[in-house]
Design a protein around this motif. Sequence first.
Motif, mmCIF file in Angstrom:
data_model
loop_
_atom_site.group_PDB
_atom_site.id
_atom_site.type_symbol
_atom_site.label_atom_id
_atom_site.label_comp_id
_atom_site.label_asym_id
_atom_site.label_seq_id
_atom_site.Cartn_x
_atom_site.Cartn_y
_atom_site.Cartn_z
ATOM 1 N N LEU A 125 -4.919 -3.437 -6.312
ATOM 2 C CA LEU A 125 -6.216 -3.954 -6.732
ATOM 3 C C LEU A 125 -7.355 -3.401 -5.887
ATOM 4 O O LEU A 125 -8.449 -3.181 -6.373
ATOM 5 C CB LEU A 125 -6.220 -5.486 -6.645
ATOM 6 C CG LEU A 125 -5.155 -6.200 -7.476
ATOM 7 C CD1 LEU A 125 -5.218 -7.696 -7.253
ATOM 8 C CD2 LEU A 125 -5.347 -5.879 -8.953
ATOM 9 N N PHE A 126 -7.101 -3.209 -4.584
ATOM 10 C CA PHE A 126 -8.167 -2.785 -3.677
ATOM 11 C C PHE A 126 -7.810 -1.435 -3.088
ATOM 12 O O PHE A 126 -6.971 -1.343 -2.199
ATOM 13 C CB PHE A 126 -8.354 -3.800 -2.548
ATOM 14 C CG PHE A 126 -8.484 -5.207 -3.037
ATOM 15 C CD1 PHE A 126 -9.675 -5.656 -3.602
ATOM 16 C CD2 PHE A 126 -7.414 -6.086 -2.959
ATOM 17 C CE1 PHE A 126 -9.789 -6.949 -4.060
ATOM 18 C CE2 PHE A 126 -7.527 -7.388 -3.415
ATOM 19 C CZ PHE A 126 -8.724 -7.821 -3.971
ATOM 20 N N GLY A 127 -8.438 -0.375 -3.561
ATOM 21 C CA GLY A 127 -8.212 0.927 -2.971
ATOM 22 C C GLY A 127 -6.920 1.536 -3.444
ATOM 23 O O GLY A 127 -6.761 1.811 -4.619
ATOM 24 N N ARG A 128 -5.951 1.745 -2.532
ATOM 25 C CA ARG A 128 -4.737 2.399 -2.957
ATOM 26 C C ARG A 128 -3.533 1.779 -2.264
ATOM 27 O O ARG A 128 -3.651 1.158 -1.217
ATOM 28 C CB ARG A 128 -4.793 3.903 -2.683
ATOM 29 C CG ARG A 128 -5.115 4.264 -1.249
ATOM 30 C CD ARG A 128 -5.226 5.758 -1.068
ATOM 31 N NE ARG A 128 -3.905 6.376 -1.124
ATOM 32 C CZ ARG A 128 -3.638 7.452 -1.873
ATOM 33 N NH1 ARG A 128 -4.565 8.005 -2.605
ATOM 34 N NH2 ARG A 128 -2.429 7.976 -1.853
ATOM 35 N N SER A 129 -2.369 1.971 -2.879
ATOM 36 C CA SER A 129 -1.133 1.437 -2.323
ATOM 37 C C SER A 129 -0.506 2.469 -1.402
ATOM 38 O O SER A 129 -0.876 3.638 -1.418
ATOM 39 C CB SER A 129 -0.171 1.089 -3.455
ATOM 40 O OG SER A 129 -0.621 -0.047 -4.129
ATOM 41 N N TYR A 175 -1.827 -1.108 4.250
ATOM 42 C CA TYR A 175 -1.120 -2.184 3.544
ATOM 43 C C TYR A 175 0.362 -2.171 3.890
ATOM 44 O O TYR A 175 1.006 -3.213 4.012
ATOM 45 C CB TYR A 175 -1.298 -2.043 2.024
ATOM 46 C CG TYR A 175 -2.671 -2.399 1.534
ATOM 47 C CD1 TYR A 175 -3.093 -3.717 1.533
ATOM 48 C CD2 TYR A 175 -3.539 -1.429 1.073
ATOM 49 C CE1 TYR A 175 -4.357 -4.058 1.084
ATOM 50 C CE2 TYR A 175 -4.804 -1.750 0.617
ATOM 51 C CZ TYR A 175 -5.212 -3.069 0.626
ATOM 52 O OH TYR A 175 -6.459 -3.396 0.184
ATOM 53 N N TYR A 176 0.901 -0.970 4.048
ATOM 54 C CA TYR A 176 2.318 -0.839 4.409
ATOM 55 C C TYR A 176 2.574 -1.477 5.768
ATOM 56 O O TYR A 176 3.440 -2.345 5.920
ATOM 57 C CB TYR A 176 2.674 0.647 4.426
ATOM 58 C CG TYR A 176 4.072 0.996 4.890
ATOM 59 C CD1 TYR A 176 5.105 1.105 3.977
ATOM 60 C CD2 TYR A 176 4.346 1.249 6.229
ATOM 61 C CE1 TYR A 176 6.381 1.450 4.389
ATOM 62 C CE2 TYR A 176 5.619 1.589 6.649
ATOM 63 C CZ TYR A 176 6.626 1.692 5.721
ATOM 64 O OH TYR A 176 7.893 2.028 6.149
ATOM 65 N N VAL A 177 1.785 -1.035 6.787
ATOM 66 C CA VAL A 177 2.000 -1.526 8.150
ATOM 67 C C VAL A 177 1.862 -3.041 8.198
ATOM 68 O O VAL A 177 2.746 -3.753 8.686
ATOM 69 C CB VAL A 177 0.991 -0.859 9.114
ATOM 70 C CG1 VAL A 177 1.055 -1.507 10.484
ATOM 71 C CG2 VAL A 177 1.261 0.633 9.211
#
Lengths: 624, 335
Positions: free
Chosen positions: A134-138, A162-164
Amino acid sequence: MAAVSGALPRWLQRPTTYSGLWGWVVTVDHKRIGVMYGVTAFAFFLVGGIEAVTMRLQLATPANTLVNPDTFSQLFSMHALTMIFLAIMPLSAAFFNIIIPLQIGARDVAFPRLNALSYWVFLFGGLLLNAGWLFGRSPGAGWFAYSNLTSGPFSPGSGMDYYVLGLLVLGTASMAAGFNFVVTIINMRAPGMTLMRMPLFTWMTLVTSFLLVLAMPVITVALIELGFDRFAGTNFFRPEGGGDPILWQHLFWVFGHPEVYILILPAMGIVSEVLPTFSRKPLFGYPVVVLSGVFIGFMGWAVWSHHMFTVGLGPIANATFAITTMFIALPTGVKVFSWIATMWGGSIEFKTAMLFAIGFIVLFIIGGLSGVSHASPPADAQQQDTYYIVAHIHYVLFGGSIFGLFSGMYYWFPKATGHLLHEGLGKLHFWLAFIGMNITFAPMHWLGLDGMPRRIYTYNSNMGWDFWNLVATAGSLLIAVSTLVFLWNVFTTMRKEKDAPADPWDGRTLEWSISSPPPIYNFRTIPNVYARDAFWHQKYVEGSDGRPRPVPTGGATAHSEGHEAAESPHDIHMPGLSYFPIILALGLALTAAGIMIHLAVVAAGVLITFFGIYGWAFEPADPE
Amino acid sequence: MQLDLFLIIFWTAAIVFVAVEGILIYTVVRFRRKPGQEMPKQWHGHTRLEVAWTIAPALVLVVIAVPTITTIFKTANTPNQAEVLEVTVRAHQWWWEFQYPQFGVVTANELHIPPDPWVIEATLESDDVIHSFWVPKLVGKLDVVPNNTNKLWFAASRIDADPATPELDPYFGLCAEFCGTAHALMRFRVIVEPTKAAFDAWVEQQKAPPVAPASQLAKDGQRLFGEKGCTVCHTATGPDREGLQSARMTSFLRTEPGKPAPYPAPNLTHFASRTTLASATLDNTDDSLRRWLEDPNKVKPGNHMAKLAGAYTNPNLRLTPEDISALMAYLRSLQ
């Protein structure tokens, strides 16, 4: 006492509502938490499935342009992360929650509020990990996220953040759950249930919980170092600053390989329950099956570098890890043989749960054999990072873990909900999934051996890979249809009356001795355990010809002598409800998200976290 | 040797597969519940059987383990022989650079080698992230790791495309470790020369200094090659200076993402002698060269030329169709 706790401010009082949505938010009941785990994890399973089908559609034809390469790398990264951390692990946790206290004759887990915390942290962590859509990129560097592709210049933007942060939050949930089930299984077994009388699923949960507690800290360290590299410009993994990208691989796989067993051991436990029930025979070679599981848990720590045979660690390291890896085939083989011997001479009833359990063995043998084939480093030099590995992991994780978990769903659905799933739809689900799974993943073996690498978003038609890719895509659609059949089955079943008997399958373990669904306190009287398969031995005695004879009516009470008089349900003390698990979980997730957003959000998150801990520590044991 | 070992493992696994699945299916069919059947006998285990089925797989594993270990050590070091060609493979996001240090030749995306019995000793180096060097029909993969040089050796006999499927590329190579956006399009071609003499001839041609362009169009192209900023990253006048590429890499890493910066790029000195372009994903035809120069990001999404080169990011430097024709004429002259 009443006067003292009466003086507490109202927000420190325990909530008292069991009904409605609010009742679920404040619950600490292991069965409700288990259901929440199951529903949430299945929702994430559907998300991961949509990601998978999108990838298969992109690869159906050569030079396809359905998604662009950046989207594709986010899809395969998030598909793996979602299926591993948000579907298989929490689906296993759903079974731990619902079944373990029932199997060991307990009224709840050791730390009910910690249990609720695990769930809420898992939920928020899962949402944080997915927020990139939803926000930016995965995250788009694979679930393995090899350094230094994850460092600033090569992964700009928020994807890897987001991963970290998502995985750091999720790790907290896993560790809390791991501790909880270790303590629960060791301390809360009913009298007489020695370790070697525990049901196999309880055993595998114990081993898995130890693995969780020990493996999660390793990935936590790695993630914190990666976080420092990204947010603070340190050089743990960045070669341009003297760091070592291979260090990440070691840390990741020291976690990652035990993680593989975290994913498969619960399914092995489920299958070890289902096969004896529907064969009407005890598990063959129980002590050996238990020790095999424990041995796999130990050896899981000694094989991580087999994920790194092509890194260039040198012949000594490759030879060593080849041998340790081949070792692990032994206990796995012993388990397979013991499962087959369990059915041998039995009276096999093909309920859906049993079909999935047999499907598990059939597919796991294939995945296990292909696994042995890349335990050999020179052969692995051809197979590593190709579709051959994609085939292998899906035979063990889809054919293995997911089939095992579906077996458990059909088996324990009546115990958890009071509803029996429809057998006809269940069998349709099984056959569609079984056929679809083989059409999807078997061709990937040849694609990989023909040189098709993993994680490519497109391929030229002059490679000769067109046909089998199209076949694999068709198979994946069949799997999608099978999942819809399952959803339809659940939907229609839940609309019917609760009609499941306490013991629909002629079960062997204690959960079948109480009503479906069980009362809030599970056992009115904590049972005494005199044998393995405790409930079976309340129902049957072994005759002189080795065949079981039903215990005459009233005979079951023969084991009950020495019990205290059954307590009145109103006198059973159950753990109080609490707001604080969800508050604490919200605080932790907000703190993590704030690192990406703004320092003020971090501050708010820390404040909420401390408020959660404070309230948790000082709330009274019981509501007023 | 890898193939021999794979066949041993494959047939061992196939036998185990048939045996175990066979027993499993037999069990499931034979012991299905029949109506009115009485309860089965309750066996709990059988020690001798359990010992047997622990030892039997262990013996099977020995069959795999012994050739595995011997192959690992046999293939670890380059054979001690006179006919060894050294090649330095430098992997970049998302193309391959091949250096022949014995001859001072640098080329990109096409690895020319002499045939068996010549042994190729490849030194693998990465400029940016981890890649993996793999030629499926020739040699197993080995990762290309920044700051950590790996060595790999192999020998090749010349094979031609199968007449039944002439479009299949016999010795295609590719990156096998996910390395970012254009990972799927990071390929190369191995060209095994028919004889050592043919290989030497190829080396001589590559060592020859660049020829000055003859036609006016090509001369315009050469001028544009400088004016439009192509020379910031590409060299077309012989091998790159010592250290030039690493200097370019350093400047790339210090640059804010999105801002133009020099970046290591394929050496174009003998571009016209190559059979492919865009990291061996397209045949080197006029049509594909024009498409590549018009919009590199469409041909190979994510590539650094589209992101960084002035010709594609700065409106003042944009290439007109005439510019492209001139550049093509110049590139075609780089025999």
